[in-house]
Design an enzyme around this catalytic site. Sequence first.
Site, PDB file in Angstrom:
ATOM      1  N   HIS A   1      11.741 -24.579 112.096  1.00  0.00           N
ATOM      2  CA  HIS A   1      12.711 -23.520 112.426  1.00  0.00           C
ATOM      3  C   HIS A   1      12.039 -22.151 112.358  1.00  0.00           C
ATOM      4  O   HIS A   1      12.317 -21.279 113.182  1.00  0.00           O
ATOM      5  CB  HIS A   1      13.877 -23.510 111.431  1.00  0.00           C
ATOM      6  CG  HIS A   1      14.734 -24.730 111.468  1.00  0.00           C
ATOM      7  ND1 HIS A   1      14.802 -25.623 110.434  1.00  0.00           N
ATOM      8  CD2 HIS A   1      15.583 -25.189 112.418  1.00  0.00           C
ATOM      9  CE1 HIS A   1      15.654 -26.594 110.736  1.00  0.00           C
ATOM     10  NE2 HIS A   1      16.139 -26.358 111.937  1.00  0.00           N
TER      11      HIS A   1
ATOM     12  N   ASP B   1      13.321 -31.950 119.791  1.00  0.00           N
ATOM     13  CA  ASP B   1      14.550 -32.484 120.394  1.00  0.00           C
ATOM     14  C   ASP B   1      14.424 -32.294 121.899  1.00  0.00           C
ATOM     15  O   ASP B   1      15.147 -31.494 122.512  1.00  0.00           O
ATOM     16  CB  ASP B   1      15.762 -31.740 119.845  1.00  0.00           C
ATOM     17  CG  ASP B   1      15.925 -31.974 118.353  1.00  0.00           C
ATOM     18  OD1 ASP B   1      16.046 -33.134 117.953  1.00  0.00           O
ATOM     19  OD2 ASP B   1      15.888 -30.994 117.587  1.00  0.00           O
TER      20      ASP B   1
ATOM     21  N   GLY C   1      13.551 -26.130 120.070  1.00  0.00           N
ATOM     22  CA  GLY C   1      12.313 -26.850 119.775  1.00  0.00           C
ATOM     23  C   GLY C   1      12.131 -28.070 120.669  1.00  0.00           C
ATOM     24  O   GLY C   1      13.107 -28.707 121.076  1.00  0.00           O
TER      25      GLY C   1
HETATM   26  O1  PAF Z   1      19.187 -28.873 117.107  1.00  0.00           O
HETATM   27  C1  PAF Z   1      20.123 -28.542 116.352  1.00  0.00           C
HETATM   28  O2  PAF Z   1      19.909 -28.182 115.197  1.00  0.00           O
HETATM   29  C2  PAF Z   1      21.554 -28.589 116.877  1.00  0.00           C
HETATM   30  O3  PAF Z   1      21.728 -29.650 117.759  1.00  0.00           O
HETATM   31  C3  PAF Z   1      22.006 -27.265 117.508  1.00  0.00           C
HETATM   32  C4  PAF Z   1      21.192 -26.927 118.740  1.00  0.00           C
HETATM   33  C5  PAF Z   1      21.901 -26.138 116.495  1.00  0.00           C
HETATM   34  C6  PAF Z   1      23.468 -27.372 117.951  1.00  0.00           C
HETATM   35  O4  PAF Z   1      24.302 -27.641 116.884  1.00  0.00           O
END
Ligand code: PAF
Length: 286
Positions: free
Chosen positions: A37, A150, A147
């Site tokens: 993050h 995913d 990211g």
């Molecule tokens: O990837 C995530 O953490 C979640 O799917 C997101 C994009 C914040 C949506 O809730």
Amino acid sequence: MEIFTQSAALKTQAAAWKKAGETIALVPTMGYLHEGHLSLIRLARQNGDRVVVSIFVNPTQFSPTEDLDQYPRDFARDAQLCQQEGVDAIFHPAPEEMYAPDFSCWVQEESLSQTLCGAFRPIHFRGVCTVCLKLFHLSLADVAVFGMKDAQQLLVIQRMVRDLDVPIRILPAPLVREEDGLARSSRNKYLSPEERIRALALSRGLRLAGEAFRQGERDAQRLTGLVRQELEAVQAEKIDYVELMDRSTLRPAKDATGHTLLAVAAYIGKTRLIDNLFLDDATPRP
Ligand code: PAF
């Protein structure tokens, strides 16, 4: 750094920034922030005058049998990390702030979201698209960072933005790994020390497939077989999928000639982990 829990307050601040001619970069998260993050936040910093991080464990992307209640949360630590990274605002709404009791409008992407994780988590991408569209509106963001861990989520969001003419630029950020190769994820916290070691089978399998690809292997079955072998060797509790997909359609590819994505989802213990590797054979070679 401001912390907003009310949508209207975030919107007012965002409008003031826009009025002053500033651009806004959004990093949507579900909190329990890790180095992955932070890399998204740093990329956002380079791409906007103001950085907004949303921290919201979105209930609508979890089905009733999934881990919504156990999903790790530590808002105080998240806020401290955001502060250290120079974030301008955190948006941390309660579920009731995002979803009215009679909420009834959803965004449903109907193609890319049907395979891979979507095939195992039927309502997942509907929840992701809906909440992201709301976050885009509320933050008035010019850019949002997602990211590549995913990868399917990134592609689905890009498709939503294109199809619904959402005025935002989606910026992909590279997948971040632990030193031993495990893809960073908030769910890694669930792993016991023994499971943590077994979990390395995902990244090891992908690395072996990547090496085979570099040595000329293109056959989907053989490439996915290398990943499966590693998962079977550590007795992964369940393999949801190991698939080679065309990167623009997310449909199965027979071979890795083109832009393909080798993606895996498997359970180690009770924890569902995902990982992926882009295999790119279509880039012109120098
Ligand atoms: O990837 C995530 O953490 C979640 O799917 C997101 C994009 C914040 C949506 O809730």
